[in-house]
Design an enzyme around this catalytic site. Structure first.
Site, mmCIF file in Angstrom:
data_model
loop_
_atom_site.group_PDB
_atom_site.id
_atom_site.type_symbol
_atom_site.label_atom_id
_atom_site.label_comp_id
_atom_site.label_asym_id
_atom_site.label_seq_id
_atom_site.Cartn_x
_atom_site.Cartn_y
_atom_site.Cartn_z
ATOM 1 N N HIS A 67 -9.454 -2.347 8.258
ATOM 2 C CA HIS A 67 -8.834 -2.577 9.568
ATOM 3 C C HIS A 67 -7.494 -1.827 9.654
ATOM 4 C CE1 HIS A 67 -7.691 -5.431 12.996
ATOM 5 N NE2 HIS A 67 -6.555 -4.820 12.712
ATOM 6 N N GLU A 68 -6.665 -1.990 8.616
ATOM 7 C CA GLU A 68 -5.346 -1.341 8.634
ATOM 8 C C GLU A 68 -5.486 0.172 8.546
ATOM 9 O OE1 GLU A 68 -3.063 -3.256 9.604
ATOM 10 O OE2 GLU A 68 -4.253 -5.045 9.215
ATOM 11 N N HIS A 71 -5.979 1.680 11.977
ATOM 12 C CA HIS A 71 -4.691 1.904 12.646
ATOM 13 C C HIS A 71 -4.063 3.189 12.088
ATOM 14 C CE1 HIS A 71 -4.376 -1.893 14.751
ATOM 15 N NE2 HIS A 71 -4.418 -2.623 13.649
HETATM 16 ZN ZN LIG Z 1 -4.652 -4.625 13.526
#
Ligand SMILES: [Zn+2]
Ligand SMILES: [Zn+2]
Length: 155
Positions: A67-68, A71
């Site tokens: 998830h990170e 980003h």
């Molecule tokens: Zn996030």
């Protein structure tokens, strides 16, 4: 798991899932509770919640790392890196990142720790209190001596 091991792990996931290197820092944050991880747009570093690692283990943390990294890579390639962006949603589904993070129950806060200690000046008896008390209004239950209030350091 140390920060160094986490760093290596993030680098490996980055190459395997995104085909791009992770060139910044990844570290654990021991106090992070609100989310499973954080990506900093200024430094490009990633933080992972230590509590998620403790409570949910490697499978969950791998999803948080993915998830990170969504980003991270989308931000660095000037694409939609926010949760609402189509690019973000596409990559999150593609690599199998966590959609939201599992909340960590905070046992320290549900059971409020003792923050104050009352010590009898005469007999040395200790009493633990959760809230601050006015020592002028109380005496030692054992010898009726004068009490002294101290705050207890809790983690
Ligand atoms: Zn996030
Ligand atoms: Zn006493």
């Amino acid at each position: 798991m140390t920060d160094q091991e986490l760093q290596k792990w993030v680098e490996a996931i980055s190459l395997a899932s995104f085909g791009r290197p992770f060139r910044h820092r990844a570290s654990f944050n021991r106090r992070l509770r609100a989310t499973g991880g954080r990506y900093f747009t200024g430094s490009h570093n990633i933080e992972i919640s230590w509590l998620q690692w403790e409570k949910h283990g490697a499978d969950e943390v791998e999803k948080i790392i993915k998830h990170e990294l969504c980003h991270y890579h989308l931000h660095l390639t000037n694409r939609g890196y926010r949760h609402r962006d189509a690019d973000f949603k596409y990559w999150l589904a593609r690599v199998g990142g966590s959609r939201y993070c599992k909340p960590v129950a905070d046992s320290n806060r549900t059971v409020m720790p003792y923050r104050y200690k009352l010590t009898c000046q005469s007999c040395g008896m200790h009493y633990l209190r959760k809230r601050k008390v006015d020592v002028s209004r109380y005496v030692c239950g054992k010898c009726r001596g004068k009490l002294k209030l101290e705050s207890v350091d809790t983690p």
